[in-house]
Design an enzyme around this catalytic site. Structure first.
Site, short mmCIF file in Angstrom:
data_model
loop_
_atom_site.label_atom_id
_atom_site.label_comp_id
_atom_site.label_asym_id
_atom_site.label_seq_id
_atom_site.Cartn_x
_atom_site.Cartn_y
_atom_site.Cartn_z
N ASP A 89 69.24 76.21 -51.07
CA ASP A 89 70.48 76.03 -51.80
C ASP A 89 70.99 74.63 -51.42
O ASP A 89 70.67 74.11 -50.36
CB ASP A 89 71.49 77.12 -51.43
N SER A 90 71.79 74.06 -52.33
CA SER A 90 72.08 72.61 -52.21
C SER A 90 73.23 72.29 -51.26
O SER A 90 73.41 71.14 -50.87
CB SER A 90 72.48 72.09 -53.59
N GLY A 92 76.52 73.04 -51.97
CA GLY A 92 77.81 73.09 -52.66
C GLY A 92 78.61 74.33 -52.27
O GLY A 92 79.77 74.24 -51.88
N PHE A 93 77.96 75.45 -52.34
CA PHE A 93 78.65 76.71 -52.05
C PHE A 93 79.01 76.83 -50.57
O PHE A 93 80.09 77.28 -50.20
CB PHE A 93 77.76 77.89 -52.45
N GLN A 187 77.81 77.06 -64.39
CA GLN A 187 79.08 77.52 -63.85
C GLN A 187 79.97 78.00 -65.02
O GLN A 187 79.46 78.33 -66.09
CB GLN A 187 79.75 76.39 -63.06
N GLY A 214 78.61 80.82 -59.24
CA GLY A 214 80.01 81.17 -59.44
C GLY A 214 80.27 82.65 -59.53
O GLY A 214 81.36 83.09 -59.86
N ASP A 264 69.05 86.48 -54.33
CA ASP A 264 69.12 86.30 -52.87
C ASP A 264 70.40 86.95 -52.40
O ASP A 264 71.42 86.92 -53.12
CB ASP A 264 69.14 84.81 -52.50
N CYS A 302 60.12 106.68 -46.34
CA CYS A 302 59.80 105.28 -46.05
C CYS A 302 58.66 105.19 -45.04
O CYS A 302 58.64 105.95 -44.06
CB CYS A 302 61.04 104.58 -45.49
N CYS A 304 57.86 102.33 -43.35
CA CYS A 304 57.97 101.07 -42.60
C CYS A 304 57.77 101.36 -41.11
O CYS A 304 57.79 102.51 -40.66
CB CYS A 304 59.34 100.43 -42.83
N CYS A 307 60.52 103.57 -39.54
CA CYS A 307 60.54 104.97 -39.95
C CYS A 307 59.33 105.73 -39.43
O CYS A 307 59.38 106.95 -39.22
CB CYS A 307 60.64 105.08 -41.47
N HIS A 333 63.62 97.82 -41.51
CA HIS A 333 63.74 98.89 -42.50
C HIS A 333 64.46 98.42 -43.76
O HIS A 333 63.99 98.64 -44.88
CB HIS A 333 64.47 100.12 -41.92
#
Ligand SMILES: CC#C[C@H]1NC(N)=Nc2cc3[nH]c(NC)nc3cc21
Ligand SMILES: [Zn+2]
Length: 368
Positions: A89-90, A92-93, A187, A214, A264, A302, A304, A307, A333
């Protein structure tokens, strides 16, 4: 970068996003590795769970250890020991959400670091220069991040700046000729007409993929769903569509239904560290006393590592003791649950069963 659509089911679609460091099956979830690590996980564990791409943050890596250091070491893939695709990510946020004393001009953003208060200035060109130094596979343009809620005329002014900055990012990037990709960010807040205006302007500039920015910034869910429903089908169909910061699997289902390809969110990892675990029977909070003597697996459906090898009693014990292993086993998990959910969702789309999949999972995901 090649984006090949495999199957469509309504507006939902499965596709292959081919990068020089590997293929990403979409709809895809990107675990967040803000400081170069998906918290509590080794890169091998993230890959073995099944993830193909992770996200990292320009803002954090620029402030600490510095993009020049990472470039010296050999780039972000060498630095963090993740050989697959990385999206950055750049900033900005992150400047908007973390830094203090921000001053926005048409040139860029001046801010004080949330780490040590030092003064910094990032322009669109600088945001791209940093991402080129990091060597990420997918870079994001430097957008002006509007607080929520924001007056319509503020948002209108802001999308003009975001468009100018997107142009400057692309112009700077094109002069560098690296073999990285650059995504634009649409945006417009929660205003449908401004969203369409921003979309047209950003698509006209032309990028390798397009993100909806946004959202997931505190707006009501119905606003998020309305914007995603209205904007997504207007985004170029032959390019990846990325909904930034999303999210909760219920929101993922609504977004995939309208054609979003990439997501994400810190939810699976952050919730894991707080003891909130996603299971096939709904969400559970492992610290609850009801699990004190529970010798059953966290999630019987599950398979994993967590589990297969531990009881709820032990996971609760680790959490109550604030043991480091608690964060690790819970994260394994939750990431596994998200990864399998996306795998099953891709299969459902490929088999034309997305609506059935959504109907099957919504009641489970709504259960707390
Ligand atoms: C305003 C704005 C905006 C978007 N701009 C950029 N560059 N990154 C983002 C990351 C986000 N994460 C979340 N929620 C967790 N919403 C996001 C929105 C953006
Ligand atoms: Zn599990």
């Amino acid at each position: 970068m090649q984006f090949k659509i495999l199957k469509k089911d309504g507006f939902a679609r499965t596709a292959l996003l081919e990068t020089k460091r590997g293929v990403i099956h979409t709809p895809a979830f990107m675990p967040v590795g803000t400081n170069g690590t998906v918290k509590a996980m080794t890169p091998e564990e993230v890959r073995d769970i099944g993830y193909e791409i992770i996200l990292s943050n320009t803002y954090h890596l620029y402030l600490r250890p510095g993009h020049e250091t990472i470039k010296e070491i050999g780039g972000i893939h060498r630095f963090i020991n993740w050989q697959g695709p990385i999206l950055t990510d750049s900033g900005g946020f992150q400047i908007y959400s973390l830094a203090s004393l921000r001053k926005i001009t048409s040139e860029g953003v001046e801010f004080r670091s949330h780490i040590d208060g030092s003064l910094h200035f990032i322009s669109p060109e600088r945001a791209i220069e940093i991402q080129i130094a990091l060597g990420s596979d997918i870079m994001m343009v430097f957008d002006e991040c509007v607080p929520y809620p924001a007056e319509k005329q503020y948002v209108e002014k802001s999308i003009k700046l975001t468009k100018d900055w997107a142009e400057r990012c692309k112009n700077y990037f094109e002069k560098q000729r690296t073999n990285q990709s650059l995504f634009g960010i649409i945006q417009g807040g929660v205003y449908d007409d401004l969203r369409e205006k921003s979309l047209e302007e950003i698509v006209k500039i032309g990028f390798d993929g397009y993100a909806i920015g946004g959202l997931s910034v505190g707006e009501p869910k119905e606003d998020m769903y309305r914007v995603v429903k209205n904007v997504t089908p207007l985004m170029p169909e032959d390019k990846p569509r990325y909904l930034m910061g999303v999210g909760d699997l219920i929101d993922v289902l609504h977004a995939v239904e309208h054609g979003i390809d990439m997501f994400d969110c810190v939810m699976p990892t952050r919730n894991a560290r707080n003891g909130t675990l996603f299971t096939s029977r709904g969400r559970i909070s492992i610290k609850r006393s009801e699990f004190k003597d529970d010798s059953t697996a966290l999630d019987p459906e599950c398979d994993c590592y967590t589990c297969r090898n531990y009881t709820k009693a032990f996971l609760r014990h680790l959490y109550m003791c604030r043991e480091i292993l608690s964060m690790r086993l819970n994260t394994i998990h939750n990431l596994y649950f998200y990864c399998k959910f996306f795998e099953k969702m891709r299969t459902a789309i490929a088999e034309g069963r997305f609506q059935d999949f959504k109907k099957e999972w919504l009641p489970v995901l709504e259960k707390n």
